[in-house]
Design a protein around this motif. Structure first.
Motif, PDB file in Angstrom:
ATOM      1  N   SER A   8      -5.040  18.957   6.652  1.00 20.39           N
ATOM      2  CA  SER A   8      -6.208  19.546   7.065  1.00 20.39           C
ATOM      3  C   SER A   8      -6.662  18.900   7.760  1.00 20.39           C
ATOM      4  O   SER A   8      -7.439  19.055   9.276  1.00 20.39           O
ATOM      5  N   GLY A   9      -6.900  17.455   6.945  1.00 20.44           N
ATOM      6  CA  GLY A   9      -8.154  16.097   7.453  1.00 20.44           C
ATOM      7  C   GLY A   9      -7.006  15.833   9.319  1.00 20.44           C
ATOM      8  O   GLY A   9      -7.834  15.414  10.427  1.00 20.44           O
ATOM      9  N   PHE A  10      -6.010  15.762   8.721  1.00 15.15           N
ATOM     10  CA  PHE A  10      -5.013  15.185  10.008  1.00 15.15           C
ATOM     11  C   PHE A  10      -4.971  15.802  11.531  1.00 15.15           C
ATOM     12  O   PHE A  10      -5.168  15.181  12.556  1.00 15.15           O
ATOM     13  N   GLN A  11      -5.118  17.351  11.353  1.00 10.08           N
ATOM     14  CA  GLN A  11      -5.159  18.166  12.327  1.00 10.08           C
ATOM     15  C   GLN A  11      -6.251  18.349  12.639  1.00 10.08           C
ATOM     16  O   GLN A  11      -6.260  18.203  14.073  1.00 10.08           O
ATOM     17  N   LYS A  12      -7.344  18.258  12.314  1.00 11.09           N
ATOM     18  CA  LYS A  12      -8.942  18.159  12.888  1.00 11.09           C
ATOM     19  C   LYS A  12      -9.146  16.772  13.374  1.00 11.09           C
ATOM     20  O   LYS A  12      -9.558  16.383  14.777  1.00 11.09           O
ATOM     21  N   LEU A  13      -7.733  15.071  12.852  1.00 14.59           N
ATOM     22  CA  LEU A  13      -8.395  14.283  13.526  1.00 14.59           C
ATOM     23  C   LEU A  13      -7.535  14.386  14.951  1.00 14.59           C
ATOM     24  O   LEU A  13      -8.553  13.617  16.298  1.00 14.59           O
ATOM     25  N   VAL A  14      -6.738  14.549  14.474  1.00 14.88           N
ATOM     26  CA  VAL A  14      -6.473  14.861  15.951  1.00 14.88           C
ATOM     27  C   VAL A  14      -6.792  15.837  17.368  1.00 14.88           C
ATOM     28  O   VAL A  14      -6.617  14.893  18.737  1.00 14.88           O
ATOM     29  N   ASP A  15      -6.874  16.276  16.942  1.00  8.64           N
ATOM     30  CA  ASP A  15      -8.689  17.305  17.586  1.00  8.64           C
ATOM     31  C   ASP A  15      -9.634  17.107  18.706  1.00  8.64           C
ATOM     32  O   ASP A  15      -9.591  17.222  19.196  1.00  8.64           O
ATOM     33  N   GLU A  16     -10.026  16.300  17.083  1.00 11.40           N
ATOM     34  CA  GLU A  16     -10.966  15.185  18.251  1.00 11.40           C
ATOM     35  C   GLU A  16     -11.127  14.242  18.891  1.00 11.40           C
ATOM     36  O   GLU A  16     -11.189  13.812  19.461  1.00 11.40           O
ATOM     37  N   LEU A  17      -9.715  13.819  18.685  1.00  6.53           N
ATOM     38  CA  LEU A  17      -8.936  13.378  19.581  1.00  6.53           C
ATOM     39  C   LEU A  17      -8.408  13.288  21.266  1.00  6.53           C
ATOM     40  O   LEU A  17      -8.279  12.626  22.284  1.00  6.53           O
ATOM     41  N   ILE A  51       0.816  -1.171  -0.197  1.00  2.00           N
ATOM     42  CA  ILE A  51      -0.105  -0.486  -0.282  1.00  2.00           C
ATOM     43  C   ILE A  51       1.073   1.468   0.303  1.00  2.00           C
ATOM     44  O   ILE A  51       1.626   1.400   0.902  1.00  2.00           O
ATOM     45  N   LEU A  52       0.470   2.218  -1.005  1.00  2.00           N
ATOM     46  CA  LEU A  52       1.057   3.403  -0.734  1.00  2.00           C
ATOM     47  C   LEU A  52       0.446   4.542   0.166  1.00  2.00           C
ATOM     48  O   LEU A  52      -0.753   4.604  -0.188  1.00  2.00           O
ATOM     49  N   VAL A  53       1.136   4.747   1.093  1.00  3.95           N
ATOM     50  CA  VAL A  53       0.717   6.047   2.046  1.00  3.95           C
ATOM     51  C   VAL A  53       0.963   7.116   1.691  1.00  3.95           C
ATOM     52  O   VAL A  53       2.850   7.118   1.989  1.00  3.95           O
ATOM     53  N   LEU A  54      -0.094   8.228   1.536  1.00  3.72           N
ATOM     54  CA  LEU A  54       1.046   9.582   1.265  1.00  3.72           C
ATOM     55  C   LEU A  54       0.246  10.211   1.796  1.00  3.72           C
ATOM     56  O   LEU A  54      -1.433  10.607   1.939  1.00  3.72           O
ATOM     57  N   GLY A  55       0.909  11.725   2.558  1.00  5.16           N
ATOM     58  CA  GLY A  55       0.885  13.047   3.597  1.00  5.16           C
ATOM     59  C   GLY A  55       0.372  14.032   2.202  1.00  5.16           C
ATOM     60  O   GLY A  55       1.579  14.243   2.162  1.00  5.16           O
ATOM     61  N   SER A  56      -0.860  14.368   2.404  1.00  2.00           N
ATOM     62  CA  SER A  56      -1.020  15.160   0.845  1.00  2.00           C
ATOM     63  C   SER A  56      -1.547  17.262   1.704  1.00  2.00           C
ATOM     64  O   SER A  56      -1.804  16.580   2.672  1.00  2.00           O
ATOM     65  N   ASP A  57      -1.210  17.724   0.611  1.00  2.30           N
ATOM     66  CA  ASP A  57      -1.288  19.292   1.365  1.00  2.30           C
ATOM     67  C   ASP A  57      -1.556  19.633  -0.412  1.00  2.30           C
ATOM     68  O   ASP A  57      -0.655  19.522  -1.062  1.00  2.30           O
ATOM     69  N   SER A  58      -2.463  20.565  -0.597  1.00  2.94           N
ATOM     70  CA  SER A  58      -2.790  20.722  -1.503  1.00  2.94           C
ATOM     71  C   SER A  58      -2.571  22.693  -1.847  1.00  2.94           C
ATOM     72  O   SER A  58      -2.158  23.098  -2.959  1.00  2.94           O
ATOM     73  N   ARG A  59      -1.793  22.716  -0.740  1.00  2.00           N
ATOM     74  CA  ARG A  59      -1.288  24.315  -0.357  1.00  2.00           C
ATOM     75  C   ARG A  59      -2.896  25.343  -0.861  1.00  2.00           C
ATOM     76  O   ARG A  59      -2.168  26.362  -0.895  1.00  2.00           O
ATOM     77  N   SER A  60      -4.037  24.486  -0.485  1.00  5.50           N
ATOM     78  CA  SER A  60      -4.801  25.908  -1.229  1.00  5.50           C
ATOM     79  C   SER A  60      -5.735  24.838  -0.310  1.00  5.50           C
ATOM     80  O   SER A  60      -5.973  24.148   0.567  1.00  5.50           O
ATOM     81  N   GLY A  61      -7.048  25.931  -0.238  1.00  2.00           N
ATOM     82  CA  GLY A  61      -7.974  25.946   0.883  1.00  2.00           C
ATOM     83  C   GLY A  61      -7.856  25.460   2.168  1.00  2.00           C
ATOM     84  O   GLY A  61      -7.166  26.487   2.469  1.00  2.00           O
ATOM     85  N   GLY A  62      -8.711  24.264   3.420  1.00  2.00           N
ATOM     86  CA  GLY A  62      -8.105  24.678   4.499  1.00  2.00           C
ATOM     87  C   GLY A  62      -6.547  24.262   5.126  1.00  2.00           C
ATOM     88  O   GLY A  62      -6.200  24.316   6.220  1.00  2.00           O
ATOM     89  N   ASN A  63      -6.008  23.913   4.063  1.00  2.00           N
ATOM     90  CA  ASN A  63      -4.194  24.073   3.762  1.00  2.00           C
ATOM     91  C   ASN A  63      -3.373  24.474   4.040  1.00  2.00           C
ATOM     92  O   ASN A  63      -2.446  24.218   4.331  1.00  2.00           O
ATOM     93  N   ARG A  64      -4.046  25.874   3.015  1.00  2.00           N
ATOM     94  CA  ARG A  64      -3.259  27.076   3.149  1.00  2.00           C
ATOM     95  C   ARG A  64      -2.805  27.426   4.112  1.00  2.00           C
ATOM     96  O   ARG A  64      -1.398  27.940   4.511  1.00  2.00           O
TER      97      ARG A  64
END
Length: 373
Positions: free
Chosen positions: A194-203, A88-101
């Motif tokens: 951006s989702g990673f950040q929210k997930l840590v906060d949810e935890l 499985i290829l697992v990537l951490g991505s950032d579009s540098r836009s929207g919630g990631n900017r």
């Protein structure tokens, strides 16, 4: 990376000649996190029950994004293993836009980028796994590839590894990894920062101990030596920092990422959510919004079925290493694959065997191994 995960004739924790144990010490796994996401999703459907379960299922199912890697890449690919093992290829991505900017390290022109890449090999029997982190600054020859929109991108020589994702997204990233390793990637999992950040906060945050100060304005991270409960923004800063600690290399950042994964898995194991349906749903909702999968895993049912087959893999069953590299003598900010040692890794995984110690000794390594505990 040097042998920070390599006792034994093969890296311990990995299955021996068909089944011994391997494991960079108790190397937790990036994939364990994906499994927890799926478990939350399943539990959310079960706990809410009845008509509510149908709503939850369709809501969570609608959160998932997927890409058709197989259609884009066609048949010119490494042969799929027939022994039940998976890559499985697992990537951490950032579009540098929207919630990631606004996140630490973001600020580019809006093009998609991947700062984190891991190849996860699940051994036959799905009881053990190896994780190989690929430095984003590795100079490689990128093959010609066609993205999921049908656009063909020319091959390029001597470019950074993460340019594959920037150039052609998931399909070109998979094509590049397959060309480097000669391993078929059976699945693709992308986690949005951006989702990673929210997930840590949810935890409720993740607790780590730093053995020295970390100060990196680029990643919005300033931690004094000591024990901290990191919120989502701080956690994201930690896994992305490279200038605030160690030698400033991508290899050092990988060491911090691997240390954080250990802390995250420990936190996940301690989270009591089954008795709290709302928190359970919030976690599953955030998690499914944070990931993009290949089309084979693009539904809650498919993701749950696949993840259920991995539930026997625990932190002690994991090995985590970095792809063997050497510093580029022309530019010490870049690394080059150590071809002979890397070949030992890929051949071992292709034959579903432990990664040998020789593959991870005497290679380039960062200077942040013991900064986070």
């Amino acid at each position: 990376m040097s042998a920070e995960s390599t006792p034994g004739p093969g890296i311990p924790g990995a299955p021996g000649p068909r089944g011994s144990a391997k494991g960079r010490r108790r190397k937790p796994r990036g994939k364990h996190t994906g499994l927890k996401i799926a478990v939350w999703t399943a539990a959310g459907v079960v706990v809410l029950g009845g008509a509510g379960a149908g709503y939850v299922y369709f809501k969570l199912n609608g959160n998932l994004d997927s890409v058709d890697i197989n259609q884009a890449l066609g048949t010119d690919r490494p042969t799929k293993a027939d022994n039940g093992s998976e890559n499985i290829l697992v990537l951490g991505s950032d579009s540098r836009s929207g919630g990631n900017r606004k996140l630490g390290g973001g600020a580019d022109e809006g093009s998609a980028r991947s700062d984190t890449a891991m190849i996860v090999h699940i051994y036959e029997g799905h009881k053990k796994a190896s994780v190989v982190s690929v430095p984003r600054d590795t100079l490689i020859d990128r093959p010609e590839c066609t993205d999921t929109d049908g656009v063909t991108h020319d091959a390029a020589r001597g470019v950074m590894f993460n340019s594959a994702f920037t150039t052609g997204g998931a399909a070109c990233a998979v094509k590049t990894v397959e060309s480097i390793t000669d391993l078929r990637m059976d699945h693709y999992l992308e986690v949005d920062f951006s989702g990673f950040q929210k997930l840590v906060d949810e935890l409720g945050g993740v607790e780590v101990t730093t053995t020295q100060d970390i100060d990196d304005p680029d990643s919005h991270l300033n931690l004094k030596a000591g024990t901290h409960r990191l919120d989502g923004e701080q956690a994201l800063g930690l896994v992305r920092t490279r200038h605030g600690v160690g030698d400033g290399s991508d290899l050092g950042r990988i060491q911090l990422q691997q240390a954080f994964i250990k802390a995250l898995v420990a936190q996940l194991n301690d989270v009591g959510v089954l008795g709290n349906p709302k928190r359970l749903y919030d976690l599953a909702d955030t998690a499914t919004k944070a990931v993009t999968t290949d089309s084979d895993l693009g539904s809650v049912n498919s993701l749950l079925s696949w993840a259920g087959g991995l539930k026997g893999i625990g932190p002690a069953d994991m090995t985590m290493i970095t792809m063997p590299v050497q510093y580029d003598p022309v530019d010490l900010n870049r690394v080059l694959p150590d071809e002979k040692k890397a070949d030992l890794v890929w051949r071992a995984l292709k034959s579903d065997r432990p990664i040998p110690r020789a593959a991870t000794t005497g290679t380039a390594t960062g200077q942040a191994k013991s900064v986070v505990e």
